[in-house]
Write a protein that holds these residues in place. Sequence first.
Motif, PDB file in Angstrom:
ATOM      1  N   ILE A   1       0.871  -0.998   0.153  1.00 31.32           N
ATOM      2  CA  ILE A   1      -0.801  -0.352   0.222  1.00 31.32           C
ATOM      3  C   ILE A   1       1.010   1.552  -0.133  1.00 31.32           C
ATOM      4  CG2 ILE A   1      -1.844  -1.356   1.120  1.00 31.32           C
ATOM      5  CD1 ILE A   1      -1.342   0.798   3.821  1.00 31.32           C
ATOM      6  N   PHE A   2       2.586   1.193   0.307  1.00 32.17           N
ATOM      7  CA  PHE A   2       2.967   2.200  -0.134  1.00 32.17           C
ATOM      8  C   PHE A   2       3.681   3.139  -0.962  1.00 32.17           C
ATOM      9  CE2 PHE A   2       2.852   0.984   4.713  1.00 32.17           C
ATOM     10  CZ  PHE A   2       2.132   2.116   5.174  1.00 32.17           C
ATOM     11  N   GLY A   3       3.882   4.257  -1.778  1.00 33.35           N
ATOM     12  CA  GLY A   3       4.615   3.924  -2.877  1.00 33.35           C
ATOM     13  C   GLY A   3       5.818   4.152  -2.770  1.00 33.35           C
TER      14      GLY A   3
ATOM     15  N   ASN B   1       9.818   5.858  -0.501  1.00 31.96           N
ATOM     16  CA  ASN B   1       9.879   6.268   0.953  1.00 31.96           C
ATOM     17  C   ASN B   1      11.109   5.646   1.316  1.00 31.96           C
ATOM     18  OD1 ASN B   1       7.084   7.615   1.513  1.00 31.96           O
ATOM     19  ND2 ASN B   1       6.198   5.323   0.768  1.00 31.96           N
TER      20      ASN B   1
ATOM     21  N   ASP C   1      10.345   8.459   6.182  1.00 31.97           N
ATOM     22  CA  ASP C   1       9.182   8.286   6.055  1.00 31.97           C
ATOM     23  C   ASP C   1       8.236   6.883   6.412  1.00 31.97           C
ATOM     24  OD1 ASP C   1       9.019  10.532   4.475  1.00 31.97           O
ATOM     25  OD2 ASP C   1      10.338   9.062   2.768  1.00 31.97           O
TER      26      ASP C   1
ATOM     27  N   ASN D   1       7.917  14.481  11.372  1.00 28.03           N
ATOM     28  CA  ASN D   1       8.242  14.117   9.312  1.00 28.03           C
ATOM     29  C   ASN D   1       7.441  13.419   8.639  1.00 28.03           C
ATOM     30  OD1 ASN D   1      11.478  14.424   9.758  1.00 28.03           O
ATOM     31  ND2 ASN D   1      10.990  13.209  11.614  1.00 28.03           N
ATOM     32  N   ASP D   2       5.892  13.488   8.844  1.00 23.80           N
ATOM     33  CA  ASP D   2       4.787  13.243   8.756  1.00 23.80           C
ATOM     34  C   ASP D   2       5.220  11.662   8.205  1.00 23.80           C
ATOM     35  OD1 ASP D   2       2.279  12.854   6.769  1.00 23.80           O
ATOM     36  OD2 ASP D   2       3.177  14.543   5.734  1.00 23.80           O
TER      37      ASP D   2
ATOM     38  N   ALA E   1      -1.690   8.917   4.243  1.00 23.92           N
ATOM     39  CA  ALA E   1      -0.432   9.494   4.255  1.00 23.92           C
ATOM     40  C   ALA E   1      -0.912  10.107   2.496  1.00 23.92           C
ATOM     41  CB  ALA E   1       0.546   8.007   3.182  1.00 23.92           C
ATOM     42  N   LYS E   2       0.503  10.163   1.945  1.00 23.10           N
ATOM     43  CA  LYS E   2       0.042  11.618   0.882  1.00 23.10           C
ATOM     44  C   LYS E   2       0.161  10.643  -0.720  1.00 23.10           C
ATOM     45  CE  LYS E   2       0.478  16.349   0.275  1.00 23.10           C
ATOM     46  NZ  LYS E   2       2.091  16.827   1.229  1.00 23.10           N
TER      47      LYS E   2
ATOM     48  N   ARG F   1      -9.173  -2.263   0.503  1.00 19.48           N
ATOM     49  CA  ARG F   1      -8.754  -2.486  -0.906  1.00 19.48           C
ATOM     50  C   ARG F   1      -7.768  -4.131  -1.136  1.00 19.48           C
ATOM     51  NH1 ARG F   1     -10.302  -4.365  -5.475  1.00 19.48           N
ATOM     52  NH2 ARG F   1     -11.334  -2.955  -6.548  1.00 19.48           N
TER      53      ARG F   1
ATOM     54  N   MET G   1       8.179  12.809   3.982  1.00 20.12           N
ATOM     55  CA  MET G   1       6.635  12.462   4.069  1.00 20.12           C
ATOM     56  C   MET G   1       6.466  11.015   3.805  1.00 20.12           C
ATOM     57  SD  MET G   1       4.247  14.553   1.129  1.00 20.12           S
ATOM     58  CE  MET G   1       4.902  13.568  -0.262  1.00 20.12           C
ATOM     59  N   ALA G   2       5.244  10.229   4.262  1.00 21.80           N
ATOM     60  CA  ALA G   2       5.328   9.245   3.136  1.00 21.80           C
ATOM     61  C   ALA G   2       4.477   9.069   2.332  1.00 21.80           C
ATOM     62  CB  ALA G   2       4.938   8.524   4.700  1.00 21.80           C
ATOM     63  N   THR G   3       4.214   8.072   1.782  1.00 25.14           N
ATOM     64  CA  THR G   3       3.538   8.802   0.505  1.00 25.14           C
ATOM     65  C   THR G   3       2.708   7.037   0.436  1.00 25.14           C
ATOM     66  OG1 THR G   3       4.915   7.383  -1.261  1.00 25.14           O
ATOM     67  CG2 THR G   3       5.234  10.081  -1.384  1.00 25.14           C
ATOM     68  N   ILE G   4       1.853   6.751  -0.518  1.00 25.64           N
ATOM     69  CA  ILE G   4       0.778   5.910  -0.852  1.00 25.64           C
ATOM     70  C   ILE G   4       1.403   4.856  -1.804  1.00 25.64           C
ATOM     71  CG2 ILE G   4      -0.942   6.338   0.710  1.00 25.64           C
ATOM     72  CD1 ILE G   4      -2.192   7.039  -1.916  1.00 25.64           C
ATOM     73  N   ASN G   5       0.815   3.771  -2.457  1.00 24.95           N
ATOM     74  CA  ASN G   5       0.978   3.447  -3.663  1.00 24.95           C
ATOM     75  C   ASN G   5      -0.102   3.711  -4.655  1.00 24.95           C
ATOM     76  OD1 ASN G   5       0.186   1.911  -5.725  1.00 24.95           O
ATOM     77  ND2 ASN G   5       0.641  -0.092  -4.809  1.00 24.95           N
ATOM     78  N   SER G   6      -0.175   5.129  -5.317  1.00 17.56           N
ATOM     79  CA  SER G   6      -1.321   5.672  -6.024  1.00 17.56           C
ATOM     80  C   SER G   6      -2.042   5.010  -6.758  1.00 17.56           C
ATOM     81  CB  SER G   6      -0.836   6.876  -6.487  1.00 17.56           C
ATOM     82  OG  SER G   6      -0.436   7.773  -5.059  1.00 17.56           O
TER      83      SER G   6
ATOM     84  N   PHE H   1      -3.141   2.676  -5.863  1.00 18.23           N
ATOM     85  CA  PHE H   1      -4.118   1.548  -5.777  1.00 18.23           C
ATOM     86  C   PHE H   1      -5.738   2.821  -6.139  1.00 18.23           C
ATOM     87  CE2 PHE H   1      -4.439  -1.152  -2.189  1.00 18.23           C
ATOM     88  CZ  PHE H   1      -3.211  -1.821  -2.703  1.00 18.23           C
ATOM     89  N   LEU H   2      -5.368   4.301  -6.825  1.00 21.05           N
ATOM     90  CA  LEU H   2      -6.960   5.215  -6.440  1.00 21.05           C
ATOM     91  C   LEU H   2      -7.021   4.895  -7.793  1.00 21.05           C
ATOM     92  CD1 LEU H   2      -4.808   8.119  -5.277  1.00 21.05           C
ATOM     93  CD2 LEU H   2      -6.388   6.640  -4.413  1.00 21.05           C
TER      94      LEU H   2
ATOM     95  N   LEU I   1      -7.965   2.053  -9.121  1.00 22.65           N
ATOM     96  CA  LEU I   1      -9.169   1.177  -8.804  1.00 22.65           C
ATOM     97  C   LEU I   1     -10.576   1.565  -9.224  1.00 22.65           C
ATOM     98  CD1 LEU I   1      -7.176  -0.938  -6.361  1.00 22.65           C
ATOM     99  CD2 LEU I   1      -7.740  -2.290  -8.044  1.00 22.65           C
ATOM    100  N   LYS I   2     -11.403   0.767  -9.962  1.00 19.47           N
ATOM    101  CA  LYS I   2     -12.489   1.189  -9.613  1.00 19.47           C
ATOM    102  C   LYS I   2     -13.987   0.081  -8.470  1.00 19.47           C
ATOM    103  CE  LYS I   2     -12.117   3.428 -12.379  1.00 19.47           C
ATOM    104  NZ  LYS I   2     -12.274   5.026 -12.509  1.00 19.47           N
TER     105      LYS I   2
ATOM    106  N   ASP J   1       4.045 -10.689  -7.355  1.00 16.72           N
ATOM    107  CA  ASP J   1       5.282 -10.089  -6.597  1.00 16.72           C
ATOM    108  C   ASP J   1       6.913 -10.203  -7.591  1.00 16.72           C
ATOM    109  OD1 ASP J   1       4.213  -9.713  -4.992  1.00 16.72           O
ATOM    110  OD2 ASP J   1       4.816 -10.393  -2.773  1.00 16.72           O
TER     111      ASP J   1
ATOM    112  N   ASP K   1      -7.170  -7.031 -10.386  1.00 14.91           N
ATOM    113  CA  ASP K   1      -6.826  -5.548  -9.891  1.00 14.91           C
ATOM    114  C   ASP K   1      -5.653  -5.709  -8.976  1.00 14.91           C
ATOM    115  OD1 ASP K   1      -9.414  -5.084 -10.353  1.00 14.91           O
ATOM    116  OD2 ASP K   1     -10.601  -5.393  -8.089  1.00 14.91           O
ATOM    117  N   THR K   2      -5.429  -7.180  -8.535  1.00 12.51           N
ATOM    118  CA  THR K   2      -4.533  -7.418  -8.437  1.00 12.51           C
ATOM    119  C   THR K   2      -2.624  -6.727  -9.327  1.00 12.51           C
ATOM    120  OG1 THR K   2      -3.325  -9.202  -9.095  1.00 12.51           O
ATOM    121  CG2 THR K   2      -4.694  -8.755  -7.058  1.00 12.51           C
TER     122      THR K   2
ATOM    123  N   MET L   1      -2.527  -2.595  -8.489  1.00 16.93           N
ATOM    124  CA  MET L   1      -1.940  -2.388  -7.540  1.00 16.93           C
ATOM    125  C   MET L   1      -1.108  -2.247  -7.737  1.00 16.93           C
ATOM    126  SD  MET L   1      -4.332  -4.518  -4.944  1.00 16.93           S
ATOM    127  CE  MET L   1      -6.339  -4.241  -4.232  1.00 16.93           C
TER     128      MET L   1
END
Lengths: 410, 410
Positions: free
Chosen positions: A118-120, A123, A178, A208-209, A269-270, A285, B1-6, B8-9, B11-12, B117, B137-138, B141
């Motif tokens: 789930i992380f980008g 980081n 991060d 540090n967010d 997180a961003k 998800r 700043m932690a970032t997410i795995n974008s 995921f956004l 996904l419908k 993976d 979906d995978t 992601m």
Amino acid sequence: MATINSNFLKLKAGYLFPEIARRVRVYTEENPDKAARIIRCGIGDVTEPLPAAVVKAMHEGVEEMADRATFKGYGPEQGYEFLRQAIVDNQFADLGISADEVFISDGSKCDTGNILDIFGKGNVIAITDPVYPVYVDTNVMAGNTGDADEKGAYEGLLYLPCNAANNFVADVPAEKADIIYLCFPNNPTGAVATRAQLEAWVKYAKENDAIILFDAAYEAFIQDPAIPRSIFEIEGARDVALEFRSFSKNGGFTGVRCGYIVIPKTVTAKADDGTRVPLHQLWSRRHSTKFNGASYPVQKAAAAVFSPEGKQQVSALIEHYMGNAKLLREAAAAAGLPVFGGENAPYVWVGCPAGLTSWDMFDKMLGEAQVVITPGSGFGSAGEGYFRISAFNSRANVEEVCRRLKALVA
Amino acid sequence: MATINSNFLKLKAGYLFPEIARRVRVYTEENPDKAARIIRCGIGDVTEPLPAAVVKAMHEGVEEMADRATFKGYGPEQGYEFLRQAIVDNQFADLGISADEVFISDGSKCDTGNILDIFGKGNVIAITDPVYPVYVDTNVMAGNTGDADEKGAYEGLLYLPCNAANNFVADVPAEKADIIYLCFPNNPTGAVATRAQLEAWVKYAKENDAIILFDAAYEAFIQDPAIPRSIFEIEGARDVALEFRSFSKNGGFTGVRCGYIVIPKTVTAKADDGTRVPLHQLWSRRHSTKFNGASYPVQKAAAAVFSPEGKQQVSALIEHYMGNAKLLREAAAAAGLPVFGGENAPYVWVGCPAGLTSWDMFDKMLGEAQVVITPGSGFGSAGEGYFRISAFNSRANVEEVCRRLKALVA
């Protein structure tokens, strides 16, 4: 032309515990007469049977599956409400965690590895050294590191050295991270963090967010009432931390498989577009797409850990293992070795005799005393010169390990 | 700043089955008087109790965990030898597969998701349309796609349309793909591939240096002896294919959780440096780092599927569900709807009445007949205009569904 994930090729040797198993197998093949003498204190695996309340509940769960009227097919991916509620009631009652912030899984090893989904990318990942190898290896696989140097340290990871000087609890670093992996009580060193130390980490994460991945798999072994059992005892942690827990070491579920992650809905997180996204939503998800719920009889069994009988039986198990840890601490100290951990954790962390590396000591203990320990360097270069003894064993075996250790080193 | 795995956004909506569950919940809340009438033929979930041989073995497994002498802690990550050998002996005896090419897991949903993976970025991914949503979906992601268009099709995926014209079996495409997901018997359409069709796919994979991910979760439902049950029945497949299997639908393990992947040691793909790496080696590292073995009592139970009693009991279950499928096929045909599948698979794939979309038909079936089906469009845009009926139910429920379907549509 199909291509592989070439990050896997950066991984060093085998995962630590398969490598230990391999060496033990080779030794046993070459010394069949010694095989029966081997005592395993390497991998942190429980040895005592499941608590009676757990056995009873698991049988009941199986029996429900044998009757059409009570049969359970696919369960909720997040886990059954009865188990999530029991966890919250028994472990997070006053910490503002709700049952829908708990995700049941088939174990913490999976959770701590899979969470990276789930992380980008990009980081900065902070890990302590020594550390549970899964944190490192899964980051390597995910492409969050460069290559390893000759000591096994990966480019791009922020290592937080733990040593005798800081009593094996890392200070917050000057650098920005991060994502931070913290494990208390610690595997492998047995160290615990004080409230003030955890407060400093939460403050650091806020400034540090950053996100704290808090591994509390050994929480049940904490004896000192002043030591926090959950990161959520720290004010503000619900904005910056996830917590991993397991039934492996309290309920003896290493072969049964059940763990969970607590993800407060307030942790965000961003995204690349700058929006803040709740990690709860992302993990939900991920969990419902790549996981199909833990086995129903296993979840029944896990809930029984929180029954009145289950609690008593688990307490007795913990007391047994912590009695072992005390004996191991005393024996290592009597042998003149530096000793850490083992007071609030089932692991005793011991300095090697002068001149021996961790793997030297592993080979010596196996070859001369037929005791399997875990070499400290297997947990990171800062673990070099140490070894870990697991307190998961029968009392008789632990007493014998104590005798052999003293005879070997004294 | 932690970032997410974008990714995921991209996904419908929700994953299909949680979305169905949500609509059923809303309907039930708004129509409490109809709740008892609801019959669920949506999610492909078994309804009959576990076979008696499985129940017995699982109880025995639990009992072993209750005694120190037979207690099992961490098992081998790859699964117990007794189960891997039973699988090979019973399912791959003449196909050149050995027990160390089998990896036991907690289910095929996890396996088909996690397999990504070990693959690199930039592979061209081919999937059939309609398709089991987990494959798509995978990949989203994992960052293997761009955004979805208004029909829900993701940029960068190579869609292989399945329709009445090709009897819902995709032909090999003119384009080059690197990784191909094939599922036979198919979820959702119930289609099966002939030997010649699978030979064409293996030939295509060899010519394109591609990997086939073959999902055989529904293998046990094949009635026609001419239809291959395993991709490894096809010559050359051991160089280019992995196969996913499950105990969910034969042994009724949807709530028990056990599956496996067969990865021949001869299947390789290219690393960034041009070397060819066995996928077996990569998955072994992935599996031992991010998974900790399936539950021991579950593995005991799974092995019992192959006992003489287990085989008989599973046969009876399959016969039961396939009898249901036959009734559902006949009812849909009698209602004047186009019917596919259901002859070698537990799914019947039905064309919607003229003018209705898949979700229209879902809502109509739920609202007017209190039957839960799965909308074909939930499996991909080529599924629009179809719906899937699951044959997993009691005979009485299926007969009632047949009556209601005919009354609704006729």
